[in-house]
Design a protein around this motif. Structure first.
Motif, PDB file in Angstrom:
ATOM      1  N   UNK A 189       0.835  -1.201   0.000  1.00 17.42           N
ATOM      2  CA  UNK A 189       0.000   0.000   0.000  1.00 17.42           C
ATOM      3  C   UNK A 189       0.866   1.245   0.000  1.00 17.42           C
ATOM      4  N   UNK A 190       0.732   2.009  -1.023  1.00 14.62           N
ATOM      5  CA  UNK A 190       1.466   3.271  -1.108  1.00 14.62           C
ATOM      6  C   UNK A 190       2.928   3.087  -1.481  1.00 14.62           C
ATOM      7  N   UNK A 191       3.417   1.834  -1.655  1.00 13.18           N
ATOM      8  CA  UNK A 191       4.845   1.629  -1.863  1.00 13.18           C
ATOM      9  C   UNK A 191       5.257   1.729  -3.326  1.00 13.18           C
ATOM     10  N   UNK A 192       4.290   1.708  -4.234  1.00  8.62           N
ATOM     11  CA  UNK A 192       4.635   1.789  -5.647  1.00  8.62           C
ATOM     12  C   UNK A 192       4.715   3.218  -6.153  1.00  8.62           C
ATOM     13  N   UNK A 193       4.389   4.170  -5.306  1.00  6.80           N
ATOM     14  CA  UNK A 193       4.391   5.561  -5.738  1.00  6.80           C
ATOM     15  C   UNK A 193       5.820   6.068  -5.886  1.00  6.80           C
ATOM     16  N   UNK A 194       6.041   6.883  -6.893  1.00 14.74           N
ATOM     17  CA  UNK A 194       7.344   7.499  -7.128  1.00 14.74           C
ATOM     18  C   UNK A 194       7.193   9.007  -7.049  1.00 14.74           C
ATOM     19  N   UNK A 195       8.241   9.676  -6.591  1.00 18.21           N
ATOM     20  CA  UNK A 195       8.221  11.130  -6.531  1.00 18.21           C
ATOM     21  C   UNK A 195       8.169  11.701  -7.938  1.00 18.21           C
ATOM     22  N   UNK A 196       7.188  12.552  -8.180  1.00 13.33           N
ATOM     23  CA  UNK A 196       7.109  13.241  -9.462  1.00 13.33           C
ATOM     24  C   UNK A 196       8.027  14.457  -9.429  1.00 13.33           C
ATOM     25  N   UNK A 197       8.218  15.061 -10.575  1.00 10.56           N
ATOM     26  CA  UNK A 197       9.051  16.263 -10.645  1.00 10.56           C
ATOM     27  C   UNK A 197       8.465  17.375  -9.777  1.00 10.56           C
ATOM     28  N   UNK A 198       7.146  17.493  -9.770  1.00 11.75           N
ATOM     29  CA  UNK A 198       6.496  18.519  -8.947  1.00 11.75           C
ATOM     30  C   UNK A 198       6.732  18.248  -7.460  1.00 11.75           C
ATOM     31  N   UNK A 199       6.618  16.978  -7.070  1.00 10.42           N
ATOM     32  CA  UNK A 199       6.824  16.649  -5.660  1.00 10.42           C
ATOM     33  C   UNK A 199       8.265  16.892  -5.229  1.00 10.42           C
ATOM     34  N   UNK A 200       9.207  16.629  -6.111  1.00 11.43           N
ATOM     35  CA  UNK A 200      10.604  16.924  -5.795  1.00 11.43           C
ATOM     36  C   UNK A 200      10.806  18.425  -5.584  1.00 11.43           C
ATOM     37  N   UNK A 201      10.168  19.244  -6.429  1.00 11.91           N
ATOM     38  CA  UNK A 201      10.249  20.694  -6.252  1.00 11.91           C
ATOM     39  C   UNK A 201       9.600  21.130  -4.944  1.00 11.91           C
ATOM     40  N   UNK A 202       8.500  20.471  -4.587  1.00 12.50           N
ATOM     41  CA  UNK A 202       7.822  20.794  -3.319  1.00 12.50           C
ATOM     42  C   UNK A 202       8.761  20.527  -2.150  1.00 12.50           C
ATOM     43  N   UNK A 203       9.467  19.396  -2.170  1.00  9.05           N
ATOM     44  CA  UNK A 203      10.397  19.079  -1.090  1.00  9.05           C
ATOM     45  C   UNK A 203      11.548  20.071  -1.031  1.00  9.05           C
ATOM     46  N   UNK A 204      11.999  20.538  -2.192  1.00 10.66           N
ATOM     47  CA  UNK A 204      13.064  21.550  -2.230  1.00 10.66           C
ATOM     48  C   UNK A 204      12.570  22.849  -1.601  1.00 10.66           C
ATOM     49  N   UNK A 205      11.349  23.256  -1.954  1.00 11.84           N
ATOM     50  CA  UNK A 205      10.771  24.483  -1.374  1.00 11.84           C
ATOM     51  C   UNK A 205      10.567  24.304   0.132  1.00 11.84           C
ATOM     52  N   UNK A 206      10.130  23.115   0.536  1.00 12.52           N
ATOM     53  CA  UNK A 206       9.920  22.820   1.956  1.00 12.52           C
ATOM     54  C   UNK A 206      11.220  23.036   2.734  1.00 12.52           C
ATOM     55  N   UNK A 239       1.548  25.576  -3.666  1.00 12.93           N
ATOM     56  CA  UNK A 239       0.272  25.423  -4.364  1.00 12.93           C
ATOM     57  C   UNK A 239       0.407  25.607  -5.859  1.00 12.93           C
ATOM     58  N   UNK A 240       1.232  26.579  -6.259  1.00 12.03           N
ATOM     59  CA  UNK A 240       1.445  26.825  -7.695  1.00 12.03           C
ATOM     60  C   UNK A 240       2.233  25.677  -8.325  1.00 12.03           C
ATOM     61  N   UNK A 241       3.293  25.225  -7.627  1.00 16.64           N
ATOM     62  CA  UNK A 241       4.106  24.128  -8.157  1.00 16.64           C
ATOM     63  C   UNK A 241       3.263  22.871  -8.354  1.00 16.64           C
ATOM     64  N   UNK A 242       2.428  22.582  -7.345  1.00 15.17           N
ATOM     65  CA  UNK A 242       1.590  21.376  -7.410  1.00 15.17           C
ATOM     66  C   UNK A 242       0.366  21.568  -8.284  1.00 15.17           C
ATOM     67  N   UNK A 243       0.162  22.817  -8.751  1.00 20.37           N
ATOM     68  CA  UNK A 243      -0.986  23.131  -9.622  1.00 20.37           C
ATOM     69  C   UNK A 243      -2.281  22.673  -8.951  1.00 20.37           C
ATOM     70  N   UNK A 244      -2.456  23.123  -7.705  1.00 23.34           N
ATOM     71  CA  UNK A 244      -3.563  22.631  -6.894  1.00 23.34           C
ATOM     72  C   UNK A 244      -4.899  23.264  -7.236  1.00 23.34           C
ATOM     73  N   UNK A 245      -4.878  24.492  -7.729  1.00 21.86           N
ATOM     74  CA  UNK A 245      -6.134  25.181  -7.975  1.00 21.86           C
ATOM     75  C   UNK A 245      -6.625  25.877  -6.712  1.00 21.86           C
ATOM     76  N   UNK A 246      -7.455  26.868  -6.890  1.00 19.41           N
ATOM     77  CA  UNK A 246      -7.881  27.690  -5.760  1.00 19.41           C
ATOM     78  C   UNK A 246      -8.610  26.890  -4.690  1.00 19.41           C
ATOM     79  N   UNK A 247      -9.580  26.080  -5.078  1.00 22.74           N
ATOM     80  CA  UNK A 247     -10.398  25.373  -4.098  1.00 22.74           C
ATOM     81  C   UNK A 247      -9.583  24.346  -3.324  1.00 22.74           C
TER      82      UNK A 247
END
Length: 405
Positions: A189-206, A239-247
């Motif tokens: 469960x959850x172990x097949x997920x890979x970091x996307x380019x957006x998620x890597x950028x999120x971690x860098x910003x974090x 939010x912009x990096x992840x393209x989350x949208x306003x809502x």
């Protein structure tokens, strides 16, 4: 009326804890947005998957990740999601459920014990002690590194013994039932997920956000308002990096802030108690008698007395932020009488609180983690008491050495 003065003085409109409470809500929103991207969860799951077949190194590497979360933002309740993922992998690798619980609970706990920039421990306590949180940072970093090395070695030694002889597990009687319970589930469960380019950028910003916070406080004179603005701005960037949208962004931010609303209220109300104590001259009385009590103590005896007091109080007030606001306005000024820096009192407080919260039965993270891992509380105490003793000696020695410098 006086309790409201814990947030701000209604007569002069001077801020008391309102800036700290707002900062807590803003950083809660930031963490909510980051968590909504799945970057942290996916990053840890990716690390678990990469370490399969190298189980020996799973322990220190994963503990580093959890400790990083603990020392930067007080990772605690967030760890509960990882127990169902990690424990099946640990058991399948030949270890026991205690090893899985220890990786997460001790890993994050050591990070909190050695908090360097944790807003809910170090920053709030330093603010209550009227000092910059960068004071004493080097000592806290040493406690973090030393405590981590001791803890990782302890867990690795235990895990190696269990793998060589399962009968040496403190939950050996539950071995078969735990294997049936955990290994019958989908361990992927959850172990097949890979970091996307957006998620890597999120971690860098974090990571960069906390780095900028340190720079701003240490060189630019930033405090709560500017730090709050930093985390608000970082939330927008994520939010912009992840393209989350306003809502989705708004929902994630509000959910994150709501999770810490209780912390924000406790901070204000606890400061209100301090205001009442100050106006009723209760604080002056306590300080006077406390000054008399510590006036004959050496620097070493004083700082260890502070560590003992905070250890006892941590059982009653497990919340790091609540304990900081309640105890620092009273205990930190005593350092002035004893000739010890207030930053040492802050370090004694957070070390004591972090140590106690590895076993505190009133701390939901401990009880929740043990329940998920199917580890009885008394078995956990049997496992961890030698480490608690080792860490206590190490902390006392570190505080004593710093006091005489």
């Amino acid at each position: 009326m006086r309790t409201i003065a814990g947030f701000y003085d209604p007569d002069s409109n001077v801020a008391n804890a309102i800036d700290v409470a707002l900062f807590v809500l803003l950083i809660g929103g930031f963490l909510g947005v980051v968590n909504a991207t799945g970057a942290v969860d996916t990053g840890i799951s990716s690390a678990m998957r990469a370490l399969r077949g190298r189980e020996k190194w799973m322990i220190p590497i994963l503990m580093v990740l959890f400790a990083a979360g603990g020392t930067t933002y007080g990772m605690a309740e967030e760890t509960l999601a990882f127990y169902p993922i990690l424990i099946p992998l640990v058991i399948a690798a030949g270890y026991d459920s205690v090893t899985g619980v220890a990786i997460i609970l001790i890993g994050a706990g050591i990070g909190v014990l050695g908090s360097t920039i944790n807003p809910f421990a170090t920053i709030i306590a330093s603010n209550a002690a009227a000092i910059p949180f960068t004071g004493g940072l080097f000592l806290r970093l040493l406690i973090l590194i030393g405590g981590f090395v001791l803890s990782a070695a302890f867990v690795m030694r235990y895990a190696a013994r269990v793998k060589a002889d399962p009968a040496r597990s403190v939950v050996s009687s539950m071995k078969e039932s735990n294997e049936r319970f955990f290994l019958s589930k989908d361990t992927a469960t959850g172990s097949d997920a890979h970091l996307t380019s957006r998620q890597k950028l999120v971690l860098i910003v974090f990571a960069a956000t906390f780095a900028v916070m340190i720079w701003g406080v240490s060189t630019q004179g930033w405090w709560m308002a500017r730090m709050g603005a930093l985390f608000l701005g970082a939330s927008l960037v994520v939010g912009i990096i992840a393209w989350m949208g306003e809502k989705r962004f708004t929902a994630a931010f509000v959910d994150g802030a709501r999770d810490l609303l209780g912390v924000a209220l406790v901070i204000g109300l606890a400061r209100g108690i301090v205001v009442i104590m100050e106006q009723g001259r209760i604080s002056d009385t306590i300080l006077y008698w406390s000054e008399q009590a510590v006036s004959g103590l050496s620097e070493v005896a004083f700082i260890n007395a502070m560590f003992g007091i905070e250890t006892a109080m941590s059982f009653l007030v497990p919340s790091s932020s609540g304990l900081a606001v309640l105890s620092m306005p009273i205990l930190a000024p005593l350092a002035d009488f004893a000739g010890v820096g207030r930053d040492l009192v802050v370090t004694a407080y957070q070390s004591a609180n972090g140590l106690v919260n590895l076993i505190n039965p009133t701390f939901a993270v401990v009880i929740g983690g043990l329940a998920i891992g199917r580890v009885p509380y008394e078995r956990w105490l049997l496992f961890i008491w030698p480490l608690l003793l080792i860490l206590a000696v190490f902390i006392v020695a570190s505080l004593s050495f710093a006091a005489v410098l």
